[in-house]
Design an enzyme around this catalytic site. Structure first.
Site, PDB file in Angstrom:
ATOM      1  N   GLU A  92      56.456  38.044  53.530  1.00 16.08           N
ATOM      2  CA  GLU A  92      56.820  39.405  53.140  1.00 16.08           C
ATOM      3  C   GLU A  92      57.705  39.994  54.225  1.00 16.08           C
ATOM      4  OE1 GLU A  92      56.017  40.869  50.277  1.00 16.08           O
ATOM      5  OE2 GLU A  92      54.697  39.264  49.598  1.00 16.08           O
ATOM      6  N   ASP A 117      54.104  38.678  30.395  1.00 13.50           N
ATOM      7  CA  ASP A 117      53.637  39.630  31.398  1.00 13.50           C
ATOM      8  C   ASP A 117      54.803  40.207  32.193  1.00 13.50           C
ATOM      9  OD1 ASP A 117      51.465  41.044  32.774  1.00 13.50           O
ATOM     10  OD2 ASP A 117      52.067  39.830  34.494  1.00 13.50           O
TER      11      ASP A 117
END
Length: 189
Positions: A92, A117
């Site tokens: 990240e 989704d």
């Protein structure tokens, strides 16, 4: 012919791994077409995003038991997610600095569920409204997704566009287009 068997196996075998970008595209194209129609974009746009997230299907998010999560879009499982989740180490970016961390990612029963989704995720989340107004322009769409926080990588949009404009994507899209009717039938499309 061997590609067709591999493509059909994409939905039925959790350990399926494409042997080429062409195989990846052929297997996912029917699902990408349905999702792209719902979002108002081109299937190649969604396949490019999935290719970046998964390394053309070779680096799927897997559970500790090795089970495939079928998560093609790197969608995390936050507190609103009621389905299965897979904890993994991930990279990240925080204030431009890459850091390894652990996060839960959504797990699905199939690639079709992953595409479904993804459509719901971007359509139902208010922070992606601007991106949804730009689905006809891949650069603007991915730029708006990135700006809205879809991914922490500051180069996320550029990386997807590089995949979209890559030679493997052009070859795979061309090869898939010639067999799309056959593949769609074999994958239940």
């Amino acid at each position: 012919d061997g590609v067709a068997r591999s493509s059909a196996g994409a939905e039925s075998k959790p350990d399926w791994m494409p042997d080429s970008p062409e195989t990846f595209v052929k297997a996912l194209l029917p699902h990408a077409q349905r999702a792209a129609n719902e979002l108002g974009t081109h299937p190649e746009v969604l396949i490019a995003q999935a290719a970046l997230e998964t390394g053309w299907g070779k680096h799927m998010i897997r559970g500790s038991d090795g089970a495939n999560s079928f998560n093609l879009f790197g969608i995390k499982a936050d507190s609103r997610w009621e389905g299965e989740a897979v904890p993994v180490r991930t990279l990240e970016y925080h204030e431009g600095v890459a850091m390894k961390t652990r996060a839960n990612f959504r797990a699905y029963a199939s690639y079709a569920d992953s595409f479904n989704d993804y459509v719901a995720f971007v359509r139902d989340n208010p922070r992606y409204r601007d991106a949804l107004r730009k689905t006809d322009d891949p650069a603007a769409y991915f730029g708006a997704l990135q700006e809205a926080g879809y991914a922490t990588d500051p180069h996320y949009a550029r990386k997807i566009l590089e995949v979209l404009d890559s030679e493997p994507m052009r070859r795979a899209s061309s090869a898939a287009a010639s067999n799309v009717g056959v593949e769609s039938d074999r994958l239940g499309g």
